[in-house]
Design an enzyme around this catalytic site. Structure first.
Site, PDB file in Angstrom:
ATOM      1  N   LEU A  86       0.834  -1.196   0.000  1.00 34.79           N
ATOM      2  CA  LEU A  86       0.000   0.000   0.000  1.00 34.79           C
ATOM      3  C   LEU A  86       0.870   1.248   0.000  1.00 34.79           C
ATOM      4  CD1 LEU A  86      -2.541  -1.014   2.778  1.00 34.79           C
ATOM      5  CD2 LEU A  86      -3.080  -0.698   0.364  1.00 34.79           C
ATOM      6  N   GLU A 116     -10.550   0.545   7.524  1.00 35.48           N
ATOM      7  CA  GLU A 116     -10.218  -0.599   8.379  1.00 35.48           C
ATOM      8  C   GLU A 116      -8.955  -0.310   9.162  1.00 35.48           C
ATOM      9  OE1 GLU A 116      -9.522  -3.925   5.732  1.00 35.48           O
ATOM     10  OE2 GLU A 116     -11.205  -3.259   4.512  1.00 35.48           O
ATOM     11  N   LYS A 118      -5.296  -0.875  10.291  1.00 36.52           N
ATOM     12  CA  LYS A 118      -4.177  -1.568   9.637  1.00 36.52           C
ATOM     13  C   LYS A 118      -3.514  -2.418  10.713  1.00 36.52           C
ATOM     14  CE  LYS A 118      -0.381  -0.759   6.441  1.00 36.52           C
ATOM     15  NZ  LYS A 118       0.716  -1.445   7.128  1.00 36.52           N
ATOM     16  N   ASP A 120      -1.060  -4.889  12.611  1.00 30.87           N
ATOM     17  CA  ASP A 120       0.393  -4.968  12.533  1.00 30.87           C
ATOM     18  C   ASP A 120       0.861  -6.397  12.778  1.00 30.87           C
ATOM     19  OD1 ASP A 120       2.801  -3.918  12.032  1.00 30.87           O
ATOM     20  OD2 ASP A 120       3.011  -2.829  13.921  1.00 30.87           O
ATOM     21  N   ARG A 139       3.343 -13.587   2.374  1.00 25.96           N
ATOM     22  CA  ARG A 139       3.355 -12.600   1.302  1.00 25.96           C
ATOM     23  C   ARG A 139       4.644 -12.697   0.470  1.00 25.96           C
ATOM     24  NH1 ARG A 139       5.072  -7.250   0.828  1.00 25.96           N
ATOM     25  NH2 ARG A 139       3.953  -6.184  -0.822  1.00 25.96           N
ATOM     26  N   TYR A 228      -8.946  -9.631   5.495  1.00 25.17           N
ATOM     27  CA  TYR A 228      -9.201  -8.271   5.035  1.00 25.17           C
ATOM     28  C   TYR A 228      -9.442  -8.133   3.532  1.00 25.17           C
ATOM     29  CZ  TYR A 228      -4.094  -8.059   4.309  1.00 25.17           C
ATOM     30  OH  TYR A 228      -2.813  -8.310   3.917  1.00 25.17           O
ATOM     31  N   LYS A 317      -0.683   6.284   8.209  1.00 28.95           N
ATOM     32  CA  LYS A 317       0.064   5.746   9.342  1.00 28.95           C
ATOM     33  C   LYS A 317      -0.173   6.560  10.607  1.00 28.95           C
ATOM     34  CE  LYS A 317       2.520   2.341   7.618  1.00 28.95           C
ATOM     35  NZ  LYS A 317       3.919   2.225   7.838  1.00 28.95           N
ATOM     36  N   CYS A 411      25.068  -4.822  46.806  1.00 27.47           N
ATOM     37  CA  CYS A 411      23.916  -3.933  46.665  1.00 27.47           C
ATOM     38  C   CYS A 411      24.397  -2.489  46.569  1.00 27.47           C
ATOM     39  CB  CYS A 411      22.990  -4.093  47.866  1.00 27.47           C
ATOM     40  SG  CYS A 411      21.660  -2.866  47.863  1.00 27.47           S
ATOM     41  N   CYS A 414      22.973  -0.679  50.050  1.00 28.85           N
ATOM     42  CA  CYS A 414      23.385  -1.044  51.420  1.00 28.85           C
ATOM     43  C   CYS A 414      24.628  -1.935  51.442  1.00 28.85           C
ATOM     44  CB  CYS A 414      22.232  -1.733  52.148  1.00 28.85           C
ATOM     45  SG  CYS A 414      21.883  -3.384  51.535  1.00 28.85           S
ATOM     46  N   CYS A 429      19.223  -8.154  46.354  1.00 28.66           N
ATOM     47  CA  CYS A 429      19.973  -7.741  47.525  1.00 28.66           C
ATOM     48  C   CYS A 429      19.464  -8.568  48.689  1.00 28.66           C
ATOM     49  CB  CYS A 429      19.735  -6.248  47.773  1.00 28.66           C
ATOM     50  SG  CYS A 429      20.078  -5.739  49.464  1.00 28.66           S
ATOM     51  N   CYS A 435      18.147  -2.780  54.210  1.00 29.25           N
ATOM     52  CA  CYS A 435      18.513  -2.041  52.997  1.00 29.25           C
ATOM     53  C   CYS A 435      17.567  -0.847  52.854  1.00 29.25           C
ATOM     54  CB  CYS A 435      18.408  -2.956  51.783  1.00 29.25           C
ATOM     55  SG  CYS A 435      18.638  -2.092  50.228  1.00 29.25           S
TER      56      CYS A 435
HETATM   57  S1  IVH Z   1      -5.168  -4.412   2.157  1.00 31.31           S
HETATM   58  C1  IVH Z   1      -4.127  -4.175  -2.026  1.00 31.31           C
HETATM   59  N1  IVH Z   1      -6.071  -4.217   4.630  1.00 31.31           N
HETATM   60  O1  IVH Z   1      -0.549  -3.886   5.329  1.00 31.31           O
HETATM   61  C2  IVH Z   1      -4.447  -4.205  -0.620  1.00 31.31           C
HETATM   62  N2  IVH Z   1      -3.750  -4.599   4.280  1.00 31.31           N
HETATM   63  O2  IVH Z   1       1.275  -2.639   2.822  1.00 31.31           O
HETATM   64  C3  IVH Z   1      -3.367  -4.726   0.202  1.00 31.31           C
HETATM   65  N3  IVH Z   1      -2.446  -4.834   6.351  1.00 31.31           N
HETATM   66  O3  IVH Z   1       1.385  -6.338   4.299  1.00 31.31           O
HETATM   67  C4  IVH Z   1      -3.622  -4.953   1.567  1.00 31.31           C
HETATM   68  N4  IVH Z   1      -4.142  -4.559   7.728  1.00 31.31           N
HETATM   69  O4  IVH Z   1      -0.663  -7.307   5.380  1.00 31.31           O
HETATM   70  C5  IVH Z   1      -4.994  -4.401   3.827  1.00 31.31           C
HETATM   71  N5  IVH Z   1      -6.977  -4.063   6.764  1.00 31.31           N
HETATM   72  C6  IVH Z   1      -5.926  -4.250   5.964  1.00 31.31           C
HETATM   73  C7  IVH Z   1      -4.631  -4.468   6.483  1.00 31.31           C
HETATM   74  C8  IVH Z   1      -3.560  -4.631   5.608  1.00 31.31           C
HETATM   75  C9  IVH Z   1      -2.832  -4.779   7.626  1.00 31.31           C
HETATM   76  C10 IVH Z   1      -1.054  -5.044   5.893  1.00 31.31           C
HETATM   77  C11 IVH Z   1      -0.931  -6.082   4.807  1.00 31.31           C
HETATM   78  C12 IVH Z   1       0.239  -5.632   3.968  1.00 31.31           C
HETATM   79  C13 IVH Z   1       0.416  -4.211   4.356  1.00 31.31           C
HETATM   80  C14 IVH Z   1       0.164  -3.339   3.150  1.00 31.31           C
END
Ligand code: IVH
Length: 678
Positions: A86, A116, A118, A120, A139, A228, A317, A411, A414, A429, A435
């Site tokens: 993305l 949605e 994102k 991690d 991936r 997702y 982000k 320690c 003390c 300790c 102490c």
């Molecule tokens: S959509 C074309 N939805 O973010 C669409 N990605 O750089 C591609 N990720 O490694 C992904 N939550 O694993 C999408 N709700 C979400 C996501 C998500 C996390 C991660 C995904 C990918 C990275 C995209």
């Protein structure tokens, strides 16, 4: 097949269906249907039939979640459709630009987006043929990844078979595999105690767990999969919107994120971002931003791709939770139980929304594991409310004058000897209350809010009282009124503040049994354990003389805690302190008036969240418990009622989604008053 054999076969199929249903309710819906023990019972029954008839083995049997080890690592598999990445938008104008670009390309005024979180973790593509999971691939570089099917099968939120009678001939479901924060912290705590390698963050922990050659290791890791997108399908008409596609995946048995939302226009996207940025810390999993996707699939197709990213989606982000800084020094602190904790003093750095200038290094092993030296550049991580951690040393940036850290051999406060129990990473300790540091920390704990709650006796004052020899044990706090002149000589203590302090010391004498036991500062005895101990042993005398065997009988008390408790009460100086406190007039109401079976909230589970104004959350919890309720930290289908104060966050949202009754502060006060607890 004889009639009897057929019956056994049908029974096996029924058990598989039953177990998969329980597992779906537990791992996908967060609404367990039966206690774990019942699940285990059915599982064993199924396992026994399968052992008797290995030829009957079904692909969707829960026993198939832990498979064989792959012989030579993981095979590389090409993705049917590439797994894209993305583009990022780092601020609101960049997001508005994105929306403007889309509107221009589509020649329209307003676009509908699916927003949605994102997640991690690590991306995964799951291929189902005729509804059966046949492959799970990482991936990788986006074009091909590693076949980690055996590991994927161990994750309970991944359906082995789709929950539908008419599955598509082929469907590839994409999603994120992540490790919830609680599981991550537990895993790292265990690693720390064992002196093993810790994970830098939940994302690395998830990715590392997936790449284990032994699926049994993956199975033991608390991983969750959330779908997702739909990457590819054959023999099936996809819904017209991305959102409806995800709802369909939900119906097929996947976990989908309950915070996803359809919105219109850039401003609504920004509002969604702001809302989630606020909620971020209270979510049970890490998110690093928001993903916005044009919702209509036809429009997505019209927009297409550039290079490796779709034109129809963007990631916004959140501010970074990891930053770089330099170690200026390492100090050694002595805690309440004598544990020596190295603390890194950092060049102040803004991370996760606050300025961080200290970070714990936990213990000696952690210094060695990180290979840390004074002067080093390090990565500091602060996620949500979690205390800041140093997760990595950037050795390639090490300055020439960097200095090794040497752990003290006595320690630092003390000078008593240090000791390390075999198998434990902590070094302590041996000075006990001799102490000064341990004494100060014990006193701070003793007077703290959840213990005796002595207002006006802050850390600075305790330090002065100990340094001047006025307080040598907690008992001395209750004779301070005989030393009024010395108190008046302390920093920032005037007539008024001394009077106030003495009044609150007096007030603190009337306490509660569980607070008193918590205040003693017995190792591993936190608030909840103190409560359990005092519930079990009606009178203090019974608790003082309880054997480790009797202590293990108490809810939530295991052999380690039992040992600590009985060891604590076996020390004469501790018994002397307790006697001293009682003689000084510390007391609590004896025994509850109502027999347990008549408590009005018996069997009910409450969760208390948000900020309250008339009472603290702890006071409300205490009162609910006095009335027989169980108070839990998280909302689930088993919760009977949520008490929600101001600014209640995700717990409120979850309770609403589960239709759990909700009480505000006023309502709970009314109820407590009516039931006689106030
Ligand atoms: S959509 C074309 N939805 O973010 C669409 N990605 O750089 C591609 N990720 O490694 C992904 N939550 O694993 C999408 N709700 C979400 C996501 C998500 C996390 C991660 C995904 C990918 C990275 C995209």
């Amino acid at each position: 097949m004889s009639q009897e054999t057929d019956k056994l076969y049908q029974q096996m199929l029924a058990l598989i269906e039953q177990l998969n249903d329980y597992s779906y309710a537990y791992h996908v819906k967060d609404q367990p249907k039966v206690p774990d023990a019942e699940y285990d019972r059915c599982y064993l029954e199924l396992q026994a039939i399968e052992q008797q008839h290995p030829e009957w083995l079904q692909i969707n049997s829960p026993t198939q979640r832990v498979g064989e080890k792959p012989d030579n690592g993981f095979a590389n598999v090409a993705h049917t459709v590439p797994m894209l990445s993305l583009d990022n938008a780092f601020d609101n104008p960049a997001l508005e630009d994105f929306d403007q670009r889309i509107r221009k390309l589509l020649n329209t005024d307003k676009v509908q987006y699916c927003c949605e979180p994102k997640l991690d973790g690590a991306a995964i593509s799951l291929r189902y043929e005729d509804g059966v999971l046949v492959r799970g691939v990482t991936r990788g570089d986006g074009l091909s990844g590693e076949d980690i099917t055996s590991n994927i099968k161990t994750i309970h939120s991944v359906p082995l078979k789709l929950r539908t009678e008419n599955p598509p001939a082929v469907v590839e479901v994409r999603g994120e595999i992540y490790m919830p924060k609680e599981g991550f912290e537990k895993l790292n705590k265990l690693a720390l105690e064992k002196g093993e390698k810790m994970f830098v963050n939940p994302r690395n922990a998830a990715a590392g767990s997936l790449r284990q050659l032994d699926p049994k290791i993956t199975a033991a890791r608390p991983l969750v999969m959330c779908a997702y997108s739909i990457g590819y399908a054959e023999g099936w008409q996809q819904p017209a919107s991305h959102y409806d596609g995800l709802v369909q995946l939900g119906e097929w048995g996947f976990r989908i994120n309950d915070l996803m939302m359809q919105v219109e226009g850039a401003q609504a996207c920004i509002d969604y971002y702001d809302k989630l940025n606020e909620q971020r810390g209270s979510l049970s999993y890490d998110i690093d931003g928001i993903v916005y996707k044009v919702d209509q699939i036809a429009l997505q197709n019209q927009l297409g791709f550039i290079a490796r990213a779709p034109r129809w989606a963007i990631a916004r982000k959140f501010p970074a939770q990891e930053e770089m800084t330099q170690i200026e020094d390492v100090d050694f602190q002595v805690g309440r139980t004598g544990a020596i904790t190295p603390v890194a003093r950092l060049k102040p750095v803004f991370v996760g929304g606050v300025t961080v200038s200290n970070a714990t290094l936990h213990n000696k092993d952690e210094i060695a594991r990180l290979g840390i030296q004074v002067g080093d550049w390090v990565i500091v991580r602060r996620a949500g409310d979690v205390i800041p951690q140093i997760v990595q040393v950037l050795t390639e940036r090490r300055p020439e004058q960097a200095k090794a850290v040497s752990f003290p051999d006595a320690c630092p406060v003390c000078q008593s000897d240090l000791e390390q129990v075999e198998g434990e990473a902590v070094i302590r300790c041996t000075g006990g209350l001799v102490c000064g540091a341990q004494l100060k920390e014990s006193l701070k704990h003793f007077v703290s809010r959840k213990a005796l709650d002595i207002d006006g006796l802050g850390d600075k004052l305790i330090e002065q009282l100990v340094d001047q020899g006025l307080v040598k044990t907690p008992v001395d706090i209750f004779t301070l009124h005989e030393n009024k002149d010395s108190l008046l000589n302390m920093e920032r203590m005037g007539q008024k503040s001394v009077e106030k302090l003495l009044a609150s010391i007096d007030k603190a004498k009337h306490t509660q049994y569980n607070r008193f036991v918590y205040a003693l500062g017995i190792r591993e005895v936190g608030e909840a354990t103190a409560r359990a101990l005092t519930k079990h042993f009606d009178a203090l005398d019974e608790l003082l003389t309880a054997s480790p065997e009797a202590l293990i009988e108490v809810d939530d008390v295991g052999p380690v805690v039992a040992q600590h408790v009985s060891h604590f009460f076996a020390q004469t100086q501790n018994i002397d302190t307790i006697q001293g406190l009682l003689s000084a007039g510390v007391e609590w109401p004896k025994k509850q008036q109502l027999p347990e079976s008549e408590l009005p909230l018996l069997g009910k589970t409450y969760v208390v969240t948000g900020s309250l104004s008339r009472f603290s959350r702890d006071q409300v919890k205490d009162k609910l418990q006095q009335l027989g309720a169980k108070v839990s930290g998280s909302v689930s289908a088993k919760t009977d009622c949520l008490v929600a104060g101001e600014k209640a966050g995700s717990k409120l949202a979850k309770a609403q989604s589960l239709d759990i009754p909700i009480m505000d502060e006023e309502a709970v006060i009314a109820m407590l008053t009516e039931l006689g607890a106030i």
